[in-house]
Scaffold this motif. Structure first.
Motif, mmCIF file in Angstrom:
data_model
loop_
_atom_site.group_PDB
_atom_site.id
_atom_site.type_symbol
_atom_site.label_atom_id
_atom_site.label_comp_id
_atom_site.label_asym_id
_atom_site.label_seq_id
_atom_site.Cartn_x
_atom_site.Cartn_y
_atom_site.Cartn_z
ATOM 1 N N HIS A 1 -61.511 -82.205 43.685
ATOM 2 C CA HIS A 1 -61.575 -82.632 42.289
ATOM 3 C C HIS A 1 -60.496 -81.912 41.480
ATOM 4 O O HIS A 1 -60.160 -80.762 41.760
ATOM 5 C CB HIS A 1 -62.948 -82.340 41.687
ATOM 6 C CG HIS A 1 -64.036 -83.203 42.242
ATOM 7 N ND1 HIS A 1 -64.635 -82.953 43.456
ATOM 8 C CD2 HIS A 1 -64.612 -84.342 41.769
ATOM 9 C CE1 HIS A 1 -65.547 -83.872 43.697
ATOM 10 N NE2 HIS A 1 -65.549 -84.725 42.705
ATOM 11 N N CYS A 2 -59.984 -82.589 40.476
ATOM 12 C CA CYS A 2 -58.964 -82.016 39.603
ATOM 13 C C CYS A 2 -59.526 -80.779 38.900
ATOM 14 O O CYS A 2 -60.615 -80.829 38.315
ATOM 15 C CB CYS A 2 -58.525 -83.051 38.573
ATOM 16 S SG CYS A 2 -57.383 -82.418 37.327
ATOM 17 N N GLY B 1 -61.708 -82.511 36.270
ATOM 18 C CA GLY B 1 -62.875 -82.709 37.119
ATOM 19 C C GLY B 1 -62.920 -84.028 37.853
ATOM 20 O O GLY B 1 -63.813 -84.251 38.677
ATOM 21 N N ASN B 2 -61.967 -84.931 37.594
ATOM 22 C CA ASN B 2 -61.958 -86.216 38.277
ATOM 23 C C ASN B 2 -61.584 -86.058 39.752
ATOM 24 O O ASN B 2 -60.892 -85.114 40.132
ATOM 25 C CB ASN B 2 -60.977 -87.182 37.607
ATOM 26 C CG ASN B 2 -61.494 -87.668 36.266
ATOM 27 O OD1 ASN B 2 -62.696 -87.649 35.999
ATOM 28 N ND2 ASN B 2 -60.588 -88.090 35.397
ATOM 29 N N LEU B 3 -62.020 -87.013 40.563
ATOM 30 C CA LEU B 3 -61.740 -86.985 41.988
ATOM 31 C C LEU B 3 -60.247 -87.164 42.246
ATOM 32 O O LEU B 3 -59.595 -87.999 41.609
ATOM 33 C CB LEU B 3 -62.515 -88.104 42.692
ATOM 34 C CG LEU B 3 -62.525 -88.092 44.224
ATOM 35 C CD1 LEU B 3 -63.267 -86.885 44.752
ATOM 36 C CD2 LEU B 3 -63.167 -89.383 44.734
ATOM 37 N N CYS C 1 -54.842 -83.785 38.970
ATOM 38 C CA CYS C 1 -54.601 -85.217 39.157
ATOM 39 C C CYS C 1 -53.327 -85.650 38.432
ATOM 40 O O CYS C 1 -52.821 -84.956 37.548
ATOM 41 C CB CYS C 1 -55.795 -86.023 38.640
ATOM 42 S SG CYS C 1 -56.053 -85.942 36.848
#
Length: 263
Positions: free
Chosen positions: A40-41, A45-47, A57
């Protein structure tokens, strides 16, 4: 007994073995990425789904943009608002020992978070992203790069480098040097005193804190050279001034400086 088989037979056996080995190796590398790099970033927090995304990301990285506002042509301090670059009032009264300094952007938001991850969380791989950002921001600045003979990173003390596992300024310098074909002299400037971190000190205290903290180990390497100093963050400029002073005393012709961010 592979050597006893005809060449054609050996190829038949070796191909599947090699193919299986490559598959195992690819699986091992993929597993290693999952272990050593987060899925996760670390910023939003994004995948991390896209190829080559590591630590941060693509969307977060795209928010890290150069600052092209006006600035002091000597110390590099950003000015608010529009206007042409010019020498600030502080530098008119007291010129720094370096001839010019440029920062890529302000030390805030995503860029600040990336630098903190790079310096204090062990993500040395971010050196590539940050050096690439510096190249985008200042890679074509002829006043900074023209005639540079050497790149010298602002060094860590050996104790702090041992704890961290790497010298972040050296990693940045090496990547910038490769991009411009300029040699990096990592052992030229050394930190001889493990003084307290600058972050907790006021401007005047910072000047005193770094006084005598740096030395030139190999003066012959700096003599008559135009040197580009590289560091991660510029705050008051006391570290750059002290490093520039000792390099000039060692016989350097001119000192310029580049930092990733300016606080």
């Amino acid at each position: 007994l592979l050597h006893q088989l005809p060449a054609k037979g050996r190829r038949r056996i070796q191909r599947p073995v090699t193919s299986r080995f490559r598959k195992i190796l690819r699986s091992w590398f993929k597993a290693s990425e999952l272990v050593f790099f987060p899925s996760h970033c670390r910023l939003c927090g994004n995948l991390l789904e896209k190829p080559r995304e590591r630590i941060a990301c693509g969307e977060c990285l795209s928010k890290v943009t150069p600052r092209f506002s006006s600035y002091c042509t000597s110390c590099g301090r950003f000015f608010e608002g529009a206007g042409n670059p010019h020498v600030c009032s502080v530098c008119i009264e007291r010129r720094p020992p370096f001839s010019r300094h440029r920062s890529c952007a302000s030390y805030q938001t995503e860029l600040k978070d990336l630098i903190l991850l790079f310096k204090f969380r062990g993500y040395s791989v971010l050196a590539g992203e940050l050096a690439g950002f510096a190249e985008k921001a200042l890679g074509k600045d002829e006043s900074l790069w023209s005639g540079v003979d050497l790149i010298v990173p602002v060094p860590l003390h050996r104790r702090r480098k041992r704890r961290r596992g790497y010298d972040q300024a050296l990693l940045l310098a090496e990547r910038l040097g490769r991009g411009h074909g300029v040699p990096v002299l990592g052992g030229c400037l050394i930190k001889i005193r493990d003084n307290p971190p600058q972050t907790s000190l006021e401007s005047r205290e910072r000047e005193i804190n770094v006084r005598g903290a740096y030395a030139v180990k190999a003066p012959g390497g700096a003599r008559d050279k135009t040197i580009l100093l590289v560091d991660d963050v510029y705050t008051t400029g006391s570290t750059l001034r002290e490093c520039s002073r000792v390099l000039l005393e060692a016989g350097a012709k001119e000192i310029r400086a580049l930092t990733i961010a300016q606080a």
